[in-house]
Design an enzyme around this catalytic site. Structure first.
Site, short mmCIF file in Angstrom:
data_model
loop_
_atom_site.label_atom_id
_atom_site.label_comp_id
_atom_site.label_asym_id
_atom_site.label_seq_id
_atom_site.Cartn_x
_atom_site.Cartn_y
_atom_site.Cartn_z
N ASP A 1 0.68 -1.21 -0.07
CA ASP A 1 0.03 0.12 0.04
C ASP A 1 0.96 1.18 0.02
O ASP A 1 1.93 1.14 -0.09
CB ASP A 1 -0.88 -0.09 1.10
N GLU B 1 -10.43 7.00 4.35
CA GLU B 1 -8.98 6.82 4.88
C GLU B 1 -8.78 7.74 6.49
O GLU B 1 -10.01 8.21 7.02
CB GLU B 1 -7.96 7.03 4.11
C1 BGC Z 1 -5.10 3.16 0.18
C2 BGC Z 1 -5.47 2.07 -0.92
C3 BGC Z 1 -5.36 2.82 -2.08
C4 BGC Z 1 -3.88 3.29 -2.20
C5 BGC Z 1 -3.95 3.90 -3.74
C6 BGC Z 1 -3.85 3.88 0.01
O1 BGC Z 1 -3.94 5.05 0.98
O2 BGC Z 1 -5.01 2.62 1.56
O3 BGC Z 1 -6.72 1.45 -0.37
O4 BGC Z 1 -5.47 1.58 -3.10
O5 BGC Z 1 -3.99 4.43 -1.16
O6 BGC Z 1 -4.47 5.15 -3.97
#
Ligand code: BGC
Length: 735
Positions: free
Chosen positions: A292, A502
């Site tokens: 990630d 998030e």
């Molecule tokens: C998130 C992921 C995402 C990635 C790319 C991260 O901050 O946790 O779910 O796929 O960013 O955007």
């Protein structure tokens, strides 16, 4: 005899080996490096700015650092033409200006439809899709998403989220399919099949590679904060969190993304046990693992399990990371080359990852055609696709309360519409819509209906008064709303959350902000009947305003068609059938999921949810009868058939989701009081009955025992469907 899939797979292996034998170490390590579009962009990507790539930086990334992958948007969604131009530019450099010509695999977060393509169809978020209990619809939405992502020129989608959402505080609950392992597994499998196709032929022009995430345990942070530690014992990991990933891997998903955070003190990006022993050896995953965002670096910067950035790379790669979402620089690339040269990482480990990545690129057919397919453009955002999104939103809406049949509303009534979420489009969609946080109201097409305009479209404007009342956490004109409420027949109070995802979506308090509770309470006090409509990604506590509300409709984040779907349900043009995919708590400190342990039952102050998992009313009524097994006793290794009849006893056609819950009455690990094991929707005319049949097998009876091994224990089991229940016995297998 080999089947065509095996022949294709052997052909791919041959091509991969051939290519690998020609690659230098730098070219290989480059394949394992993923950067974000921001790293090669000129503009800041503000809402009103045209996106512009920095050609020099892009060329450097691809020709000098040999990067294998790019992700993301700069800041806001691009339109199809912009995507086509960008992807063509990228693939031109990768295939024509490098020594070996390996195409880039571009990845995107298409979380509820191709949400970073301006013209695309936006579906309800996963939590709402789970409420439909309709896996065919989930599959269909994923097929459309795959089509529209691929039509944008992008072959890889970072979805579905397969975390089981067991902490309602968490800001990403709405990206999950809810709190139940079976529900998440079923919907996740359907989504993977929709994205990749039944046979995972992702080279097809309308399929993409899926990416199940975030492996493992990300969805159960102890504090509820995003990217905070989870403490999950091995047995619980295996019984609750692993099955959805197992199902998706069995369904052939091509990639896995890792949990950003840590479990039991071990950051998952450094956990060889989970990333290699369990994922590869036990679950049999053959695709590639992507980190990630910045999470290899985080092993040093944040988690402090590595004492230098270089050691972080060593740990992550040796644990099993195949590709690092670095994403802003080339440090991963540089350190990894050094580590191989120093003999700390064997060349064979690099080859293993590169093989996995190249296999997916070949499977996607990128070597034959890395470019966008212009012919696909016309169907993107088509009415045919929008219809599926509308249907999904309708089926998701969950009627939680309806005193004296207040709903559906009489179409001649005078209505007040109030509340912060009544006249916004963004809030119906949530995060991951046009921007990361989804909060740029100006980007939403005016053709998308809000709840207010959805109602106006059906009723005209004359009988509808709209007063905002409050913002999310600030009163605006509650007095005016109260005054208006006194002059109408019914008040629709639309409450809920702002958009988020998030860490920015972290909250200190699960309760809905005070201003909103105040608005609802003040309107309820007028005596005018109140319908609460909840537009929210997680179950925010609304207890003080529940008793005096006559009706409550949970809308979740219903997507672009939400405004229309909600109007349909409120006015009776659609009969609701959604079921809660998560327990709706009554008290802030009573966040116990439905499949809790028996010990919770005797706790007098706890376990008093406002609405239980699976709640959901209809405008008609259903009656269950004739719950029957084919046998009362089965032996370990055998399966059992269950039949039940359901009848529509009301006077409207409606869909009922028949849910089967299983309880293992006694076992060596305290059993959950019940667990969802099957569900099936049936549509019935008034007076019509149908018999629904289910089969349970050994997988449904299994759990991890005291030594963490998966076992089935003989004993008594109870099956509950609707208000009926019956027991059967599981006998030891014949020796
Ligand atoms: C998130 C992921 C995402 C990635 C790319 C991260 O901050 O946790 O779910 O796929 O960013 O955007």
């Amino acid at each position: 005899m080999q089947n065509s899939a095996q022949i294709k797979s052997n052909e791919i292996d041959e091509k991969v080996e051939n290519l690998l034998s020609k690659m230098t170490l730098s070219e290989k390590v480059g394949q394992m490096t993923q950067i974000t579009l921001q790293a090669v962009s000129k503009t800041e990507g503000k809402v009103d700015q045209k996106y512009e790539v920095d050609l020099q930086k892009l060329q450097e990334a691809i020709t000098k650092y040999h990067i294998g992958s790019i992700l993301n948007v700069y800041n806001t969604a691009l339109n199809l033409d912009e995507w086509h131009q960008l992807i063509t530019q990228i693939q031109d450099i990768a295939t024509k200006q490098t020594r070996i010509g390996i195409p880039i695999i571009y990845g995107i977060d298409a979380i509820h439809g191709a949400n970073y393509t301006r013209e695309a169809t936006l579906f309800p978020q996963n939590i709402a899709m789970a409420a439909t209990r309709n896996w065919e619809l989930v599959k269909k939405s994923a097929e459309i998403t795959a089509y529209e992502v691929r039509a944008s020129g992008i072959p890889w989608n970072f979805n579905p989220v397969l975390g089981v959402g067991r902490n309602p505080l968490w800001s990403r609950i709405y990206e999950t399919f809810g709190e139940d392992t079976y529900l998440v597994s079923t919907m996740g499998e359907a989504y993977v099949k929709g994205l990749e196709g039944e046979n995972n032929q992702i080279g097809a022009t309308d399929k993409v590679a899926g990416c199940v995430k975030h492996y493992l345990g990300y969805s159960f942070p102890l504090s509820g904060g995003d990217r905070t530690p989870a403490w999950i014992p091995e047995r619980m990991l295996r019984d609750y969190f692993l099955p959805p990933f197992q199902k998706a891997i069995d369904a052939g998903v091509h990639t896995v993304m890792v949990n950003s955070s840590e479990i039991n003190g071990i950051p998952v990006h450094s956990d060889r046990y989970l990333l290699t022993d369990v994922l590869r050896q036990e679950l049999g995953f053959k695709g590639f693992v992507v980190s990630d965002w910045e999470d290899v670096k985080n092993l040093y910067n944040r988690d402090r399990v590595a004492s230098s950035p270089k050691e972080a790379v060593l740990m992550a790669v040796m644990a099993g990371i195949d590709m690092s979402m670095v994403p802003y620089d080339f440090s991963f690339y540089n350190y990894l080359i050094e580590l191989v040269k120093e003999g700390k990482i064997p060349q064979s480990r690099i080859d293993e990852s590169v093989r996995r990545i190249l296999r997916v690129k070949f499977a996607l057919n990128l070597f034959d055609n890395p470019y966008p397919n212009l012919q696909m453009k016309d169907k993107v955002g088509s009415p045919e696709f929008a219809q599926v999104s509308l249907q999904a939103a309708r089926e998701a809406l969950t009627l939680l309360k309806n005193d004296n049949g207040l709903l559906p509303l009489n179409k001649n009534q005078k209505i007040l519409v109030t509340g912060p979420n009544a006249n916004l489009r963004s809030v119906l969609n949530g995060g991951w819509t046009y921007t990361w946080q989804g909060n740029e109201e100006s980007l939403y097409p005016k053709t998308q209906k809000t709840i207010l305009s959805g109602l106006q479209a059906k009723l005209g404007r004359a009988n509808i008064t709209y007063i905002e009342g409050t913002k999310f956490d600030e009163a605006v004109n509650i007095d005016q709303a109260v005054a208006a409420a006194k002059n109408v027949d019914v008040a629709i109070v639309v409450l809920g959350e702002e958009t988020y995802t998030e860490t920015p979506g972290n909250i200190h308090d699960l309760a809905l902000p005070a201003a909103q509770l105040q608005l609802a309470a003040a309107i309820e006090k007028t005596g005018t009947p109140v319908v609460l409509v909840l537009v929210e990604g997680r179950p925010r506590i609304i207890t003080p305003i529940v008793d005096d509300a006559k009706a409550i409709l949970m809308a979740y984040l219903p997507g672009a068609a939400g405004g229309e779907a909600i109007a349909d349900v409120l006015l009776g043009d659609y009969n609701p059938s959604g079921k809660l995919p998560i327990t709706y708590p009554r008290h802030p400190n009573d966040l116990v999921p439905y499949d809790h342990k028996p010990i919770e039952v005797d706790n007098p102050n706890k376990l008093d949810p406002l609405f239980t998992f699976g709640s959901g009313l209809s405008y008609t009524t259903f009656k269950y009868s004739n719950l029957k097994f084919n046998r009362k006793q089965i032996r370990v290794g055998e399966s059992i058939n269950i039949k039940v009849t359901v009848k529509n006893t009301g006077n409207k056609t409606g869909k009922e989701v028949v849910e089967l819950y299983l309880s293992d009455l006694y076992r060596t690990i305290s059993p959950p009081v019940k667990q969802l094991k099957r569900f099936q929707g049936v549509t019935l005319q008034p007076n019509e009955s149908k018999t629904v049949e289910f089969t349970l097998n050994q997988d449904d009876f299994a759990f991890h025992g005291r030594d963490n091994q998966r076992i089935v224990e003989p004993g008594e089991f109870k099956v509950a469907i609707g208000d009926l229940s019956a027991k059967f016995e599981l006998l030891p297998s014949r020796k």
